[in-house]
Design a protein around this motif. Structure first.
Motif, PDB file in Angstrom:
ATOM      1  N   LYS A 154      -1.111 131.353  18.316  1.00 35.67           N
ATOM      2  CA  LYS A 154      -1.684 131.416  16.969  1.00 35.67           C
ATOM      3  C   LYS A 154      -2.249 130.059  16.564  1.00 35.67           C
ATOM      4  O   LYS A 154      -1.768 129.011  16.994  1.00 35.67           O
ATOM      5  CB  LYS A 154      -0.632 131.867  15.946  1.00 35.67           C
ATOM      6  CG  LYS A 154       0.027 133.189  16.298  1.00 35.67           C
ATOM      7  CD  LYS A 154      -0.984 134.290  16.455  1.00 35.67           C
ATOM      8  CE  LYS A 154      -0.336 135.595  16.860  1.00 35.67           C
ATOM      9  NZ  LYS A 154      -1.281 136.609  17.226  1.00 35.67           N
ATOM     10  N   GLN A 155      -3.236 130.084  15.668  1.00 34.89           N
ATOM     11  CA  GLN A 155      -3.885 128.859  15.214  1.00 34.89           C
ATOM     12  C   GLN A 155      -3.471 128.454  13.800  1.00 34.89           C
ATOM     13  O   GLN A 155      -3.653 127.310  13.405  1.00 34.89           O
ATOM     14  CB  GLN A 155      -5.403 129.049  15.251  1.00 34.89           C
ATOM     15  CG  GLN A 155      -5.924 129.354  16.630  1.00 34.89           C
ATOM     16  CD  GLN A 155      -7.352 129.856  16.602  1.00 34.89           C
ATOM     17  OE1 GLN A 155      -7.994 129.916  15.557  1.00 34.89           O
ATOM     18  NE2 GLN A 155      -7.860 130.232  17.773  1.00 34.89           N
ATOM     19  N   THR A 156      -2.898 129.418  13.061  1.00 31.32           N
ATOM     20  CA  THR A 156      -2.603 129.174  11.656  1.00 31.32           C
ATOM     21  C   THR A 156      -1.308 129.863  11.256  1.00 31.32           C
ATOM     22  O   THR A 156      -1.036 130.979  11.707  1.00 31.32           O
ATOM     23  CB  THR A 156      -3.741 129.729  10.753  1.00 31.32           C
ATOM     24  OG1 THR A 156      -4.993 129.235  11.230  1.00 31.32           O
ATOM     25  CG2 THR A 156      -3.558 129.342   9.310  1.00 31.32           C
ATOM     26  N   LEU A 157      -0.541 129.201  10.401  1.00 30.55           N
ATOM     27  CA  LEU A 157       0.617 129.814   9.758  1.00 30.55           C
ATOM     28  C   LEU A 157       0.197 130.191   8.342  1.00 30.55           C
ATOM     29  O   LEU A 157      -0.501 129.423   7.673  1.00 30.55           O
ATOM     30  CB  LEU A 157       1.787 128.826   9.688  1.00 30.55           C
ATOM     31  CG  LEU A 157       2.393 128.420  11.015  1.00 30.55           C
ATOM     32  CD1 LEU A 157       3.301 127.218  10.826  1.00 30.55           C
ATOM     33  CD2 LEU A 157       3.189 129.568  11.602  1.00 30.55           C
ATOM     34  N   ILE A 158       0.596 131.375   7.899  1.00 32.06           N
ATOM     35  CA  ILE A 158       0.314 131.781   6.523  1.00 32.06           C
ATOM     36  C   ILE A 158       1.614 132.215   5.859  1.00 32.06           C
ATOM     37  O   ILE A 158       2.558 132.640   6.526  1.00 32.06           O
ATOM     38  CB  ILE A 158      -0.733 132.915   6.443  1.00 32.06           C
ATOM     39  CG1 ILE A 158      -0.230 134.188   7.145  1.00 32.06           C
ATOM     40  CG2 ILE A 158      -2.071 132.461   7.013  1.00 32.06           C
ATOM     41  CD1 ILE A 158      -1.116 135.414   6.921  1.00 32.06           C
TER      42      ILE A 158
END
Length: 193
Positions: A154-158
């Motif tokens: 993954k590239q982003t945590l939300i």
């Protein structure tokens, strides 16, 4: 401090922490205002193991054998029946008729939450026992989620945090999360990896 996968044996301490992660929302949705019912449902769902409130998708921060923090994540590589198992845990506890009421009460909240896409890992159900706050527990759990995000590519945590929870918002900002937008009752935040 150890961060480990949760198990059904953690049911009592873990569901107390899980409830703390969203007291008002969980009490409203699953208890229709009654805390005891909401907690009883969370215990039942935890023991079901699969789905959104089951132990299989939660991690615990432990001091010795004692769970002192909880966190979960969502991503596109969850089991194919994840949503179905969430519904099963609701219908097994409430029965068909009341389950429809539970789903109706949760609809507005569900529409306000971010769903992660294939490049994102969504974080939720974050809570730390009051006696262990400001001792690095939440930071350690976020680090574990960053490791999982990397593992899953993954590239982003939300994440979503209630707009009135100013201390949590400040904490996440200090950890590199940026405000993305508001959809009441939540503030959407993200962190690029």
């Amino acid at each position: 401090m150890v961060i480990r996968q949760a198990s059904s044996a953690d049911v009592h301490a873990a569901t107390q922490l899980l409830y703390q992660a969203g007291e008002q929302l969980l009490c409203s949705i699953f208890g229709n205002g009654d805390k005891a019912t909401a907690l009883d449902f969370l215990m039942s769902a935890w023991l079901h193991e699969a789905g959104q409130y089951g132990c299989n998708n939660h991690w615990l921060a432990c001091e010795g054998n004692q769970p002192v923090g909880i966190i979960t994540c969502w991503h596109d590589q969850l089991p194919a029946d994840f949503d179905h198992q969430t519904l099963v845990s609701i219908t097994e506890y409430f029965g068909i008729a009341e389950s429809l009421n539970v789903i109706a009460r949760s609809q507005h909240i569900a529409e306000s939450l971010q769903s992660p896409d294939e490049t994102q890992l969504g974080i939720g159900h974050v809570a730390v026992d009051a006696n262990y706050r400001r001792k690095g527990v939440a930071t350690a759990m976020l680090t574990k989620m960053e490791q999982l995000a990397t593992f899953y590519g993954k590239q982003t945590l939300i994440l979503d945090v209630e707009t009135h929870n100013l201390s949590a918002i400040q904490f996440y900002q200090a950890k590199g999360y940026t405000k993305k937008g508001v959809q009441p009752p939540f503030l959407h935040m993200f962190k690029a990896l």
